[in-house]
Design a protein around this motif. Structure first.
Motif: not given
Lengths: 432, 175
Positions: A340, A355-359
């Motif tokens: 992630s 962070d790939r999810n929250t950008k």
């Protein structure tokens, strides 16, 4: 924009050139320019000392490679350790591969905490006793001794690479591994040192037609027939060893079309990929070029899924960075255990996490002045525009001799290792 | 004009890097030298296609440069005009040399010391990595027959031109 000689920062041989956690995260290995390997081991967490949450201490140090001289070509072979890769643990001993430019070695690291005592034929110092004085029979007994960790070279895989080795990767079958140099990739069996199979060869018949080199290679984490390699042209090829013995024809070809508005003298250099890593899941690959990190979906070859700017403010400084050679720096990139978050280094001892999810992304600094043990790292910011805020640092004040090329992330926990020239920083997530 | 200045500067920096790489511990780094040669070619293209008069180290006047075979359009070069693959242009340059008249050839050679060096070193990758220090001059002397016979990478330089070059240029050619 200066790039002072590395030797002004202490002994050049101590510069860390590779960092790698083992598969459990219990051990952390570093290799340096002087050919040495230092292994750190995580302390067992004890109920007595709760605040010392599994710190890493030196476990073993050994000289892996020595400088060599190739008499035929009148070339010195550097002892610098380019890469270390661990084998999964199968018994009490630990095994790792370490490589310099030309030779890969398999090292066995094992503990000895008992010693045989009471030999029948030898005295306490190990000297043979005069047989005439031996009147009784006794069998040696194993007695505890101070823990000793010894490293022994079990295999030496030499003479298979004409060009400089840039990568090694252990296959998921745990029986084979590959080594890649600028133009070729060889497949080895751990048991066989006098032979390797050449699986990729991009050397042109006429070297004058050379346009690209191999920059990194890695096996798929689960499919033992699949591997990828990246090139200096910014492309990635995925190959299947079942298709043919020589994998010169790729199964997949990943390339992003060039943005014509960004063209400059240095476009080719900054698009050269310096590192490629499969995600733990095996579904994605991550590549690092000079200014960006990209995440690619294995099922989409025509462009990356995600692109992260590491230090885009350097785009206008490329000519200076070419002059001081910084543009040739090869940064690595790593995934966290759950794929992630991705991390890579930059200059001024900065390293970046995305962070790939929250950008969201953060810039942190690895330096003695800014981090006392157990202090929380403060996010850093580089000022690009005119007005510099209080805590920001301007692009022109960045120290380009302080580069973080090598980082590692614990396979399951939020513990990271960051190599800053000749210093190793280990950061842990604060719990509670 | 600025593009030509910039290109010239980048060419000299690149040549310096290639020269230094030969003495480096661990041998010539193929990857780095390949990248430097690509920059060299890009800079060379810009330098040769920029319509402004060339830069001269010895200070000799710049003759006009009509009909340079390598100049794609004559238009504003600069960093934007690097659309074509760098690999294609050098080949075309060498191919068109035999096609052109010998006089045009001569003119090309005398156009400027730096332009010479650029065409010498920019023409191929392996030419940049020739080991023998005196190799340049030896090859130059063997090239009386003209560049048609030259393979890419060989130095196509007349003795006469070598004589006229200033010491800086000569040193680099000798390398």
């Amino acid at each position: 924009m200066n790039c002072p000689d590395e030797s002004t920062y202490g002994n050049k041989a101590d510069i860390i050139s590779t960092v790698e956690f083992n598969h459990t995260g219990e051990l952390l290995a570093t290799g340096d320019k002087g050919g040495r390997v230092v292994i750190f081991q995580r302390e067992q967490e004890s109920k007595n000392q709760v605040h010392r949450r599994g710190e890493y201490n030196v476990y073993s140090t050994f000289q892996s490679h020595e400088p060599e001289f190739d008499y035929l070509k009148s070339l010195e072979i550097e002892e610098k350790i380019n890469k270390i890769r661990w084998l999964p643990q199968q018994n009490a001993a630990y095994f790792l591969l370490s490589t310099n430019d030309k030779t890969v070695k398999l090292w066995k690291v094992s503990e000895r905490d008992k010693r045989p005592e009471g030999y029948n034929l030898k005295d306490e110092e190990g000297r043979l006793r005069d047989p005439a004085t031996i009147t009784t029979l006794r069998v040696p007994v194993l007695r505890p001794m101070d823990l000793m960790v010894e490293a022994t070279p079990r295999r030496v895989f030499a003479n298979a690479h004409t060009y400089h080795i840039n990568s090694i990767s252990v296959n998921s079958d745990y029986e084979t591994y590959m080594s890649a140099d600028d133009l070729r990739i060889n497949l080895w069996n751990f048991e066989i040192t006098n032979q390797s199979f050449n699986i990729v060869d991009i050397k042109p018949a006429n070297m004058e037609e050379l346009t690209e080199v191999i920059t990194a290679a890695e096996f798929h984490p689960h499919h033992c027939n699949t591997f990828v390699y990246s090139s200096s042209k910014g492309t990635i090829r995925l190959c299947d060893m079942r298709a043919s013995a020589l994998c010169d024809r790729h199964t997949k070809f990943f390339e992003e079309p060039e943005d014509p508005s960004n063209r400059s003298f240095f476009s080719e250099i900054i698009s050269s990929i310096s590192d490629v890593k499969f995600s733990h899941s095996g579904r994605y690959i991550m590549t690092r070029d000079y200014l960006t990190v990209k995440v690619w979906d294995l099922n989409m070859e025509n462009r990356p899924m995600e692109t992260y700017q590491v230090h885009d403010y350097l785009r206008s400084k490329l000519c200076s960075l070419y002059e001081n050679d910084c543009i040739f720096d090869k940064f690595e990139c790593v995934w966290n255990g759950s794929d992630s978050v991705i991390m890579t280094g930059s200059y001024n001892n900065f390293f970046r996490m995305f962070d790939r999810n929250t950008k969201r992304d953060v810039t942190l600094e690895a330096s003695r002045e800014n981090s006392k043990p157990r202090a929380i790292l403060k996010p850093r910011k580089v000022c690009v525009g005119g007005k510099r805020r209080k805590d920001e640092i301007s692009v022109d004040s960045l120290d380009f001799s302080k580069k973080i090329l090598h980082t590692a992330w614990h396979p399951s926990e939020n513990i990271i290792a960051v190599a800053a020239t000749n210093n190793l920083y280990i950061f842990q997530d604060k719990v509670n | 004009m600025e593009f030509k200045l910039e290109a010239h500067r980048i060419v000299s920096i690149s040549l310096g890097k290639i020269y230094n790489s030969r003495g480096q511990r661990g041998g010539i780094k193929l990857h780095k030298n390949l990248l430097v040669s690509l920059v060299l070619r890009s800079a060379r293209q810009v330098y040769l296609s920029d319509p402004c008069p060339g830069l001269y180290l010895a200070g000799s006047p710049a003759p006009p440069q009509p009909g340079e075979p390598a100049a794609g359009g004559g238009g504003p070069a600069g960093c934007q005009a690097l659309g074509a693959s760098p690999l294609k242009k050098p080949r075309r340059h060498l191919e068109e040399q035999p096609a052109g008249a010998a006089a045009e050839e001569e003119e090309e050679m005398e156009t400027g010391n730096v332009a010479n060096l650029i065409s010498i070193f920019g023409s191929s990758f392996s030419g940049l990595l020739r080991k023998s220090p005196g190799g340049g001059r030896e090859e130059a002397e063997g090239e009386e027959s003209g560049p048609e016979a030259a393979e890419p990478g060989q130095i196509c330089c007349d003795k006469a031109v070598l004589r006229d070059m200033n010491p800086w240029s000569t040193a680099i050619v000798a390398f």
